[in-house]
Structure formats: C-alpha cells, structure tokens
Design an enzyme around this catalytic site. Structure first.
Site, PDB file in Angstrom:
ATOM      1  N   HIS A 196      39.708  19.575  39.913  1.00  0.00           N
ATOM      2  CA  HIS A 196      38.512  20.530  40.715  1.00  0.00           C
ATOM      3  C   HIS A 196      39.007  21.913  40.381  1.00  0.00           C
ATOM      4  CE1 HIS A 196      39.088  16.965  43.307  1.00  0.00           C
ATOM      5  NE2 HIS A 196      37.858  16.933  43.518  1.00  0.00           N
ATOM      6  N   ALA A 229      25.932   9.826  39.445  1.00  0.00           N
ATOM      7  CA  ALA A 229      25.524   9.417  37.733  1.00  0.00           C
ATOM      8  C   ALA A 229      25.216  10.714  37.372  1.00  0.00           C
ATOM      9  CB  ALA A 229      24.690   8.290  37.952  1.00  0.00           C
ATOM     10  N   GLU A 230      25.824  11.538  36.843  1.00  0.00           N
ATOM     11  CA  GLU A 230      25.884  12.964  36.248  1.00  0.00           C
ATOM     12  C   GLU A 230      24.969  12.968  35.071  1.00  0.00           C
ATOM     13  OE1 GLU A 230      28.853  11.546  37.091  1.00  0.00           O
ATOM     14  OE2 GLU A 230      29.359  13.080  38.838  1.00  0.00           O
TER      15      GLU A 230
END
Ligand SMILES: Cc1cc2nc3c(=O)[nH]c(=O)nc-3n(C[C@H](O)[C@H](O)[C@H](O)COP(=O)(O)O)c2cc1C
Ligand SMILES: Cc1ncc(C[n+]2csc(CCOP(=O)(O)OP(=O)(O)O)c2C)c(N)n1
Ligand SMILES: [Mg+2]
Lengths: 683, 101
Positions: free
Chosen positions: A484, A412-413
C-alpha cells in the site's frame, strides 16, 4: 445454459449460387496468398512472420462474412488472413501488410506482418500478445450495449491462448454484463508445438465455461464452410437478439507448421501430417460444389484462373507501394493533448477558500461528467451507496450519473483497463476514467494491458487513440507496508506512449485531471494518497482550472539551490527549504514537476541556470527511480550551469516496511532532504 | 427378400475388421459390403437394411467421405429402411482415443 439448436440456414443444396461462388473465390484468394507469403521471405522482400491459416478456412470465411463493416467490431488474430479477406480486405491490402509498406492499412509497416486491421471499418488493431484483445472486444461490446446499437463485437483466437488468465476475465465479464460479444476459438489442437492436452483438461476448452450463466457455447466444424456459416450466423443472431455472449469453438486442423519459424516435422508424425492435409477444407468445399452439381469443373477452373490474375496484379501494386519513412518514427507516439487557452502555463491567482486534494478530484470528475455525457468511470469499490472509490474520491458520482456511467469493476485489474481500451474504440468522443487499481501496488496485473494500450496509437499508425485516464492512488506515508505504499512511476516511465502526471496540490490535481479527461490518448494520473486529506495540499481551486501537460510549477522561488521533485516529496522539500531559509543557510527553489511525461525541461534548466546546484528528490527508490532520468538529462543539457554534483534523495533499494519504524527508515523525510541540500550548499 | 448393406470405408482398420466379422456372422449371401468412400444415392437405393460404420475423427466429427454424403442422406426417404449405426469412438466430449489435432 441448455444446448440450443443451430438452424441450418446454409446448405450445399440451398445456398444461392452467387454466394457459393463468392465464398469459393475468397477461399481461393486466401489460399493463394497463404501459399505465396513464404516466397516474399525467401526473396528477402519481407513477410518474415507468417502463420498459415490453411485448415481453418471454414470458420474464417464465416467470421468475415458475418462481420458488417463500420457496424460490428472485429478483433482478428495473427492467423486470420481469410477472416480479413472475407470481411472485405483486398488481396493487395493483405500483401501491403505482409511486406510492411507505408500504405499498409493495418499499421503502415509498424506492426508485424499477419496482424491485420482496418480501424476505419472497426477491424481493430491488435497486439501480438495472444488473446489480449478479448478484453477489448468486451469493452467495445459494453459500448454497443450502452449506445443501444444492434451490433456485435467479435474476438478471434486459437484454443491454446484461452489459457491466458485475461481471457477468463474477459469471458467472465461478458457473461456478467450480458454483452453482445462472440469469442471465436479456432481449435487446431496446438499452440505452436504444444498439444492442447497440455493446456487444459477438457478436450474442448469451450466446455470449461459450461457453468456460466449467460454464455452460450456453440461447437462447429471449422473445416466445413456450411457448418461454420450456420454456427456463426446463429452466434451473431443470439448475441444481438439476446444481448448475451457466445463462445464458439470451431474444430480446425493446422495443415502446416505454426509459422515460418516453426517446423512441425519436429513434433508431428507422418500420418498426422498426412491426414490434416486430407482434411483440407478448401478441397472439401470444392468436392461438395461438384458433387452436388452446383458448379461444373470448368466454372471453378475459370475462377481459379481469375484468382491467379488478381494475385499477380495485387502483388505488382503492393511491390510498387512506398516504404515507411524513417523520419516518421516519432509520429503518433502521443495523442493530441487538450490545449488550455485560459491557463496556458497552468497557473492562477485565484483567492478564496481552500479545497482539499480529494475534494478537488471529486469535484473535477463531476464537473467533467456534466460537461461531457460520453464519460464513464469504473474501478473496484467504485460505487455502493455512500462509498465511491476505495478512498471515496468518486463519492456521489453514481447517484448523480447513474450506474451505466459509474460502476464497479471486478477484482481484475487487467479487465478494468482492457475494457477501457475496448470501450474507447467504439467512438472517439468517449472518455473513460478508470481507477486502475485500488492501490498503485495492485496495478501490476494490468501491466499487459498498460503496455498494449501505451502503443495502440503508434501501432495503428495514428488510427486509434485510447482515450483513457488511469487514476492510481500512489505512494506511502500511511503505514501501509509494501502493498500500500508503492511508487511505480519509475517503471512506467520506461514505456513510451503514456503521459504520466503526479500532482502534489489540489489545484494542480484538478487542472491536470480536467486536461486528461479532455485530451485524446492515455494518461496515467498518480494521486499521492497521503495528501488526499492533508491541509498542506489544500489550495484554492478555480472552477474551470486547467493545467497543460509538461508544465512544471515553481512552488518556491530561490537562488542558491534547485530542488526538483513531485508528489509527496514536494511538501517535504518545501518544509526543508523553509527550514534552510529560517536558519539563514540558503534560499532554495522548489520545482514541482507535476508532469513526468512530457517533462518540462525548460523550467528545470532555467532554474539550474540561476541556482547552479540541483537536488533531485522523490519518494520512489533512488536506484531505478525517475530521478535517474532527471539527473541524466541535467548532466547532458545543464552540466555547464552546475557548480556541484547532482545529488539525489529517495528511498533505499528495499520494499517499504509496515511497522512505522521501518517505514520511517525507508521513505524520504524532511531531515534527509534538509541534510542533502545543506551538503550541496556547502559544497 | 430385403437386402442388407454394410457400409464402411475400405481404407479403415477397425471399421473394416468389425465389418468383416459381421459379414462372416451373417454369411456372405445375406449381406453386401459397400465402400463408404464411393457412396451415393443410387447405391443406397438398392438396399433396404443398412449397417453403417464410421470412426469419429476430430472430436466427434464424421470422416469427410461420410460428411460429404450427409446432404443426400438427409433428403432420402428412409422411412422403411433400418439403420443401425456402429460408431466406434463417438464420445463427443470425452473421446477415449485421441489421435489429433
Ligand atoms: C484424423 C483422425 C482424427 C481422430 N479423432 C478422434 C477423436 O477426436 N476422438 C476419438 O475418440 N478418436 C479419434 N480418432 C481415432 C479413431 O476414431 C479411432 O482410432 C477409430 O477406432 C479408428 O477407426 P478406423 O480404423 O475404422 O478408422 C481419430 C483418428 C484419426 C485418424
Ligand atoms: C502472451 C503471449 N504469450 C506467448 C506468445 C507466443 N505465441 C505466439 S502464438 C502461440 C500459440 C498460440 O496457440 P493458439 O492460441 O492455439 O493459436 P494457433 O497459433 O494455434 O492458431 C504462442 C505461445 C504470445 N504471442 N503472446
Ligand atoms: Mg491452436
């Protein structure tokens, strides 16, 4: 969690008269201001945003009365005017905020009216983004628990904004960490015009959380002073004694429209508008005082008169207060950076063994954690046995510093960043480092906290500096595809208030990280993850190295062309420069920016003055990339020095493909830089 | 002879209807209607049996006229009084009808 009883500590019959009088006075002052606020707008004085609190009186009185200044922490929302008064703010201070004066204790006129704060008392400055301070309250509660204080962190909001995902993150985190935080939900049935049935299936949103392990849910009548006081007192007792969170849902009515820009005639029936007014909590409280003969009518009338005089005096004083100075707009955009005495230019001549980029980060983190005991780090995959961070940058830290200072965050950034912000509110001495996401690509969920944190200092008129370093593994060249490989600094640089650094060598990474962790304020620390283990990025790193913000480094001197770059492309640019030199084509200067914000304009312009040609290179997309700002700057301030147009090399306007063939077609490489440089030389 | 009161607000719809039906069933001599909005200790002391009737408002709360009487009720000696309570809509968590807010 079983339904525990709320003791009846406060009743109409037993509460001391003095207390009853104080409450009555606060409620009268609050209501007088609530009703007077629209007049300031009508007279074009200010207070253009006002969300009346009438109908929430009981619970707001109770929150404020249960808040202890400088000990507890309080996060109010835009409707919490009586909460602020009951917590100690004066009517004059409320008006100063309402009409945005320079002496407004909340923000000096910088933030909207009705966003009340007094950071010096731990009444924190909050955003307008509904419910976003729940995360801050959790972060502060984490500090309360860590430092062993017997205090509580209180967050207040409406029932509809509980729908925000980050509110669920906050409550889940507080439950998991068993933190002394009270989430107060003032339920007035509406989010502007939207009835609460359109927000969630349960009539009482608090009951959505009934499966939580440590969270205690309390319901109360927010229109009733005694029920609210009892509920709030019990919530506080429980949160502190048990060190567990409480979700307190208070039933309120919204007697008026949502705010002065809303008109509830458009969506509420006559009968509804009538009965919410009949349920006026202040009128009820007055009836009770009289019915149970705690006060005579004359006594209350006398207080009413005194309140009128007080409001008059406060109005007069606030009107005479100074307005903010337009020249002050640049104050408090950034917090004070750490000043390096030993390495004022961020350069060194140390010789010896080379250290890899990743090792330099790891060793600097550890050194700073030894240097400052009030440092903390968390993120995903931060610590489990030998694993320390998704790339092992924080390897060994938990073993050395313990799991209270080094720990895993949930996936949960927003929570990761929001609680960092909140924790740093507890004390100026605290420095938090977060791995903001496992990859820069996953930082987007935290953007609302990023934006909020970026302007906390400015919004609070310099009273609160979030002392947080966000580390992000960034960029491509690892065959990671579009989730990424992202470079997000171009987007982030558009938001004022954050320093953004992007080193490309081990020593600069160490020096900038040390500076970030010793500075006040928010720093975005971008790590080109392709370089973590790359021998090209390894350097000698002095143990105490420091690199000030805003100092570029000339990594190769030259006279024919300047390449301005940072991150992964510093190395590609150096390679291209080497090739051009070897081929006898040109002598190229390579400037590694190191810091994007603040930007070292002087080094850039001095180099161009010498070479008269410039190529801007970065890994991110050319369109919308940070290079656009660099070009514009050079055009504005260095045009006279140029003998050729500014050229840029970067990625095309596409995502990054996963197949290496696609990645290579997209990310800039040595050849593309070489070709562009050659074209400029030959121009 | 023990006296019975049926207490409800005269301003209600459903409570009133139900009360009227109950009165008709008992016969007017057996039972007296009392306006809940004018309730006080003295009135209550006159009776031995009570039928209280209240709608629930705002997710299971009592209307003010009842709520404001509760502190008195709590201190009364109700040992020998019988108090059936007719609650039309008390469903704390999942009310059937919801008017507001
Ligand atoms: C202001 C107000 C609030 C109400 N709140 C609720 C509620 O939360 N839950 C519910 O089931 N009914 C609620 N109702 C509906 C009434 O309880 C229901 O219509 C009742 O039968 C009305 O009885 P009365 O006519 O005797 O007043 C509410 C009604 C009003 C007027
Ligand atoms: C993140 C965010 N989304 C939307 C808004 C616009 N907005 C302001 S107040 C509000 C309603 C909030 O309702 P509730 O939480 O029930 O509080 P109330 O105003 O009813 O007290 C909305 C949608 C906002 N300020 N922030
Ligand atoms: Mg609401």
């Amino acid at each position: 969690m079983k339904d525990l009883k709320v003791p009846k500590q406060y009743t109409i019959k037993k509460t001391p008269k003095e207390t009853l009088e104080n409450w009555y006075r606060l409620m009268k002052i609050g209501r007088a201001l609530d009703e007077k606020a629209p007049n300031y707008l009508k007279q074009a004085i200010g207070w253009s945003y006002h969300a009346p609190y009438a109908g929430h009186d009981g619970i707001q009185l109770a929150i404020g009365q249960n808040f202890e200044q400088k000990k507890d922490h309080l996060y109010m929302y835009y409707r919490d005017m009586l909460t602020a008064l009951a917590g100690g703010m004066t009517s004059e201070e409320i008006i100063l905020n309402g009409i945005s004066k320079a002496t407004d204790p909340s923000s000096g006129g910088r933030h909207m009216s009705n966003h009340l704060a007094k950071p010096e008392w731990n009444m924190h400055s909050v955003s307008s983004a509904t419910g976003n301070h729940t995360l801050h309250a959790v972060g502060t509660a984490r500090a309360i628990k860590y430092y062993g204080e017997k205090a509580v962190s209180i967050s207040s909001q409406g029932e509809s904004s509980v729908s925000e995902g980050y509110v669920y993150e906050a409550i889940t985190g507080a439950d998991k960490e068993e933190l002394p935080v009270i989430f107060v939900v003032q339920d007035n049935g509406y989010g502007i015009s939207v009835p609460k049935k359109d927000q969630t299936a349960q009539r009482k949103v608090a009951n959505n959380f009934s499966g939580y392990k440590n969270l205690r849910i309390i319901h109360c009548n927010g229109k009733d002073v005694f029920d609210s006081m009892n509920a709030m007192a019990e919530a506080k007792r429980y949160a502190i004694e048990e060190s567990k969170p409480v979700l307190l849902q208070a039933n309120c009515v919204r007697m008026g429209s949502h705010s002065n820009s809303d008109d509830h005639l458009l969506y509420r029936s006559d009968s509804e508008r009538n009965y919410v007014v009949e349920y006026d909590p202040l009128a009820k409280y007055r009836r009770l005082l009289l019915r149970y003969e705690r006060f005579a009518e004359e006594e209350l009338n006398k207080i009413d008169e005194e309140v009128k005089l007080e409001i008059k005096a406060s109005h007069k004083a606030a009107m005479a207060a100074p307005d903010p100075d337009p020249a002050s707009i640049y104050d408090h955009v950034f917090s004070d950076p750490f000043v390096s005495e030993k390495y004022p230019e961020g350069l060194h001549n140390e010789e010896g063994e080379k250290t890899k980029f990743i090792t330099a980060l790891n060793e600097t983190l550890k050194a700073e954690f030894r240097h400052n005991p009030d440092t903390f780090i968390w993120g995903q995959d931060m610590a489990n046995k030998d694993k320390g961070g998704i790339f092992n940058v924080s390897k060994g830290m938990q073993a050395e510093f313990g799991e209270k200072r080094v720990f895993n965050g949930p996936i949960a950034e927003d929570f990761i960043l929001g609680t960092a912000n909140g924790m740093s509110r507890y004390d100026k001495k605290i420095r938090v480092v977060v791995e903001g996401a496992e990859f820069a690509d996953y930082f987007w969920p935290a953007m609302e906290q990023y934006v909020d944190t970026s302007h906390d200092l400015w919004r609070s008129n310099g009273k609160f500096s979030p002392n947080v370093t966000i580390r992000l593994a960034s960029g491509g060249y690892i065959g990671g595809g579009m989730y990424h490989s992202q470079n997000i600094e171009g987007s982030l640089a558009a938001i004022p208030g954050v320093r953004i650094v992007y080193p490309s060598f081990a020593d600069d990474a160490a020096g900038l990280l040390r500076t970030s962790m010793r500075s006040e304020g928010l720093t975005m620390f971008m790590e080109p993850k392709a370089l973590y283990q790359d021998p090209k990025a390894a350097t000698v790193v002095p143990d105490d190295f420091e690199v000030p913000f805003g100092k570029a480094r000339v990594r190769r001197e030259g006279s024919d062309l300047t390449i301005i770059t940072y991150g992964n492309t510093t190395h590609l640019s150096l390679d291209a420069a080497k090739k051009l030199a070897e081929e006898g084509i040109a002598d190229v200067e390579v400037v590694d920016l190191r810091s994007l914000i603040p930007l070292d304009e002087e080094t850039i312009l001095n180099s161009i003055k010498k070479t008269n040609k410039v190529l801007v290179v970065h890994e991110d997309k050319v369109f919308g990339g940070f290079g656009g700002e660099l070009s514009a700057l050079i055009n504005e301030k260095g045009f006279e020095y140029l003998d050729a147009p500014i050229k840029r090399v970067g990625s095309p306007f596409t995502p990054v493909g996963f197949n290496r063939i696609l990645e290579q077609a997209i990310l800039p490489n040595k050849e593309r830089i070489y070709t562009a440089a050659k074209e400029l030389i030959e121009y | 002879m023990s006296k019975t009161a049926i207490i409800y607000s005269y301003n209600t719809q459903k409570s009133k209807k139900v009360a009227e039906k109950i009165i008709a069933a008992f016969g007017e001599k057996e039972i007296e209607a009392v306006n809940a909005e004018e309730l006080n200790k003295e009135v209550l002391n006159k009776y031995d049996n009570f039928i209280l009737s209240a709608p629930t408002w705002f997710d299971g709360e009592l209307p003010n006229y009842w709520d404001e009487f509760v502190p008195d009720l709590e201190e009364m000696d109700l040992k020998r009084k019988s108090l059936p309570f007719s609650d039309w809509e008390i469903r704390k968590d999942t009310p059937r009808i919801f008017a507001m807010p």
